[in-house]
Design a protein around this motif. Sequence first.
Motif, mmCIF file in Angstrom:
data_model
loop_
_atom_site.group_PDB
_atom_site.id
_atom_site.type_symbol
_atom_site.label_atom_id
_atom_site.label_comp_id
_atom_site.label_asym_id
_atom_site.label_seq_id
_atom_site.Cartn_x
_atom_site.Cartn_y
_atom_site.Cartn_z
ATOM 1 N N ARG A 24 0.829 -1.214 0.000
ATOM 2 C CA ARG A 24 0.000 0.000 0.000
ATOM 3 C C ARG A 24 0.857 1.255 0.000
ATOM 4 O O ARG A 24 1.587 1.516 0.951
ATOM 5 N N TYR A 27 0.313 4.000 2.934
ATOM 6 C CA TYR A 27 0.802 3.726 4.286
ATOM 7 C C TYR A 27 2.257 3.230 4.292
ATOM 8 O O TYR A 27 2.788 2.892 5.330
ATOM 9 N N ASP A 48 -7.250 -11.749 14.821
ATOM 10 C CA ASP A 48 -8.606 -12.291 14.911
ATOM 11 C C ASP A 48 -9.090 -12.796 13.557
ATOM 12 O O ASP A 48 -10.188 -13.324 13.446
ATOM 13 N N VAL A 50 -10.223 -11.352 11.079
ATOM 14 C CA VAL A 50 -11.292 -10.592 10.408
ATOM 15 C C VAL A 50 -10.997 -9.091 10.401
ATOM 16 O O VAL A 50 -11.109 -8.423 9.378
ATOM 17 N N ASN A 51 -10.622 -8.563 11.544
ATOM 18 C CA ASN A 51 -10.489 -7.114 11.640
ATOM 19 C C ASN A 51 -9.146 -6.604 12.133
ATOM 20 O O ASN A 51 -8.609 -5.652 11.591
ATOM 21 N N ILE A 52 -8.660 -7.215 13.196
ATOM 22 C CA ILE A 52 -7.501 -6.628 13.875
ATOM 23 C C ILE A 52 -6.322 -7.598 13.939
ATOM 24 O O ILE A 52 -6.503 -8.793 14.161
ATOM 25 N N ALA A 63 -1.305 -2.042 16.626
ATOM 26 C CA ALA A 63 -2.527 -2.675 16.098
ATOM 27 C C ALA A 63 -2.758 -2.141 14.694
ATOM 28 O O ALA A 63 -2.628 -0.951 14.446
ATOM 29 N N LEU A 64 -3.074 -3.040 13.782
ATOM 30 C CA LEU A 64 -3.439 -2.570 12.446
ATOM 31 C C LEU A 64 -4.622 -3.359 11.912
ATOM 32 O O LEU A 64 -4.846 -4.500 12.320
ATOM 33 N N SER A 65 -5.404 -2.695 11.062
ATOM 34 C CA SER A 65 -6.577 -3.369 10.516
ATOM 35 C C SER A 65 -6.130 -4.438 9.536
ATOM 36 O O SER A 65 -5.114 -4.289 8.862
ATOM 37 N N SER A 67 -7.361 -5.210 6.769
ATOM 38 C CA SER A 67 -7.347 -4.744 5.380
ATOM 39 C C SER A 67 -6.011 -4.085 5.037
ATOM 40 O O SER A 67 -5.594 -4.090 3.885
ATOM 41 N N LEU A 68 -5.358 -3.529 6.023
ATOM 42 C CA LEU A 68 -4.036 -2.939 5.803
ATOM 43 C C LEU A 68 -2.986 -4.058 5.722
ATOM 44 O O LEU A 68 -2.071 -4.011 4.899
#
Lengths: 80, 749
Positions: A24, A27, A48, A50-52, A63-65, A67-68
């Motif tokens: 990306r 970022y 997890d 899914v998200n984090i 912590a990063l999402s 999707s990142l």
Amino acid sequence: MGFDVVKLSSVRGSSTVVIKNVGRDDYRFTLYNMGLYPGSSARVVYNDGVNILVLDVRGSLVALSISLAVDVDVDVVDGG
Amino acid sequence: MVVDVHVHHYRGLSVSREGVRVAVLGYPNVGKSSLFNSIVRGSVEVANWPGTTVEINVGRVSFNGSSFVFFDLPGVYGFTGSGALERVVESFLLTEKPDVALVLVDSTNIERSLSLALQVMELHDNVVVALTKLDLAHGRGVHVNVEGLSRALNATIVPTSIVWGLGIREVLEALARASKGRGGRVLSVDYGVLEPYLRELSEELVKRGLTHPSPRWVSIKLLEGDLIVEDMVSRLGYGDVVERARKAREEVFKTFGRDPAALIAESRFNLVLNLTKQYVVRAPTRLRVETRLTKIDTLFLDRRVSPIVSLLLASLVFLAVFSINTGFPVNTALELAGFEDVAVLIESLSLIGLMGVAIDTVSGFIESQLSGAPVWLTSLLVEGVIGGVGAILLLVPLVLVASAIVAILEDSGLLPRIAIGAHRPLCKVGFSGHTVLPITICLGCNVPGIITARGILGYWEKLKFYMLAALIPCQARLVVLVALASVIGGLVGALALLAAYLVSFTLLAMLSMLIDRVGGVKSRPELLLEIPEMHRPIGRVVWWISWPRVKHYIAKAGTIILPGSIVMWILTHITPTISYTDEPENSIGGALSKTLTPIFKPLGVDRWEMVFALIAGFLAKELFLSALVVATGNPNPVEALTELGLSTVALAALMIFIALYTPCLATVAVIRSESRSGRVALVAVLLALLSAYIASLSLVLVAALSSSLSEIPTLVNCRFPSPPRYSYVPVVALVIYQLNLEHWYVDLV
């Protein structure tokens, strides 16, 4: 021990990874300056799926999402 | 020839720069706010970086006969011209050319945070390093050879601890010394395989007379692909050098298979590693903390538990902020339970209640002093001017308490954890976890909610929040909604109240996704934050962080609220023929209400008194009921509402309209001041008005469709002969959207 390039988002917690590529552009520099540049290593502390995703980057928790993290290719050094 | 680069379009900060100018830099969570505020002792003014919403805190201190101006720059990991914050920091250093750069390094984790200091030292020849959190480092057995590290970096290093009150004076002494000894050498990091490319570019820039910043630094940035530096160098007419750097980047890729920016980051971190090996010792101690998740962290990360925990904590914040300030929602709960006297007591003892008494006392005193003055003058001063000042002051405790609680969460490390927990549900509707607190606080009052939205990371997400925040019903709207629900009565009234909230949040989510689509935002909002260690917040630091926010609110929003209040006074007390009137019906506002009433007829509202109250509600939503009382002449607002004889559907539609329609004047003022854009504030007002109208009209039409079309006029209590031809369009649009035909809908829009 595995050295296949995988997506960071798919690495399970307590694995050590080596960053291979940050895809990306928006970022890229931020991740590099945080210590997550290609060739650097980090420990996946939590994912997890899914998200984090939480990484231990040189002694700090980041912590990063997911999707990142999808745009970050890694080698899994230690499956934990 | 002497060539000095400048950032294009830079207009400068609108603050005085008298004294030694010190730029304060550091990673996020390095303890920058604490150290900055400890140095300037809360004496802070807020300046925003021209053309952005990024704020720079400016503090002034006199020490040993020297005056210092400190610029607290946003926390960044580096400056490579990518993100908004990085661009601001880089532009500041290049154009403001501070006398000294004070870089903060976290002594508990020098391995990471020293990298930023190296980047600053490569650009600036006068750097002082402050090692923060020395108390924590000692507790973990981390010992730094300050003298050795200082020698290796050729910079003064000062150990500090805010908890111990250590190092503040020493930092000021080091800055005073540094300010007198300018002209040292910038740091030169060995970039290994990149050195030949850097030398070539540097030599070219030296030939062309570039003096500031150093040609080597410019070359490093060109090789990294820094857009700001590329733009600056191109504007000097050296586009060929930029092109040469691009070719060099491609060559590095081909030859070494690595991104030059990654190689540069690696070289810096390798140097940091070498320095820490030599000068940092980690003694084994029982107190040493490993980098791992604590029990609290696992709560915020658990997929099932985290949204609940985050929501609970956000609710606690909401309860704390509003119970202290307004008594709400404790007063409402007590009222519903039948303890009306206790509810009234709690309200009157709340901060806003006490402030209201003070303002009333001042108003009464001034009114008594003006007994001989013309009635219009007394009314203008008491209702227009003092009312306006009162409206500003009334919200001060709310802004202060909300800012203080958010500062406590920030300082303790709890805020990032709440953001992580809330990220999962929120990102489904186009918001990141960073918006959880602003949304919660907006439920009480939009003004502090919008102010706390400063913590949202993404620029687009922040702008979107400013545009949509007004759709979140605040406490003042709730009071009006409860009054309307009690007119409807029973279960239907309660359901209508619930529906108003559901519609608000559904629209918030839908519009958020729609704005993303219209703006071409395809990815979900990202979360990227550090999870700092939890610690006890420091009271004085919390105060120093909160107070500037209050001052900013008074200065910025106050300049809009006061004139707005006077304009509202003119609307409600001056007739169209420019004479004073006590009768709202004869005022400009009354005439305007009558003109606007036909617009509300499709909603079943055909009384000018109601439209007049809606206009008054623009000043402050609390004024809706009092304006209705004035317009109808009935002192009981519920009876006044009943007297208007609106149908159940019309009342329910009105509830939805009130839950959504234009934000109050204070909110508009804060959106304007926070976004630095009148256009964003205008979009927020128009979006809210349009959403309110479409949603309430949709309810009327759905109700009509569910019975027979011929009953529409009776149902909505209006007198148009047939349903308006195009009034079904918004309903159809909403249905289409809810059927997940968003692509088609967006194309149509």
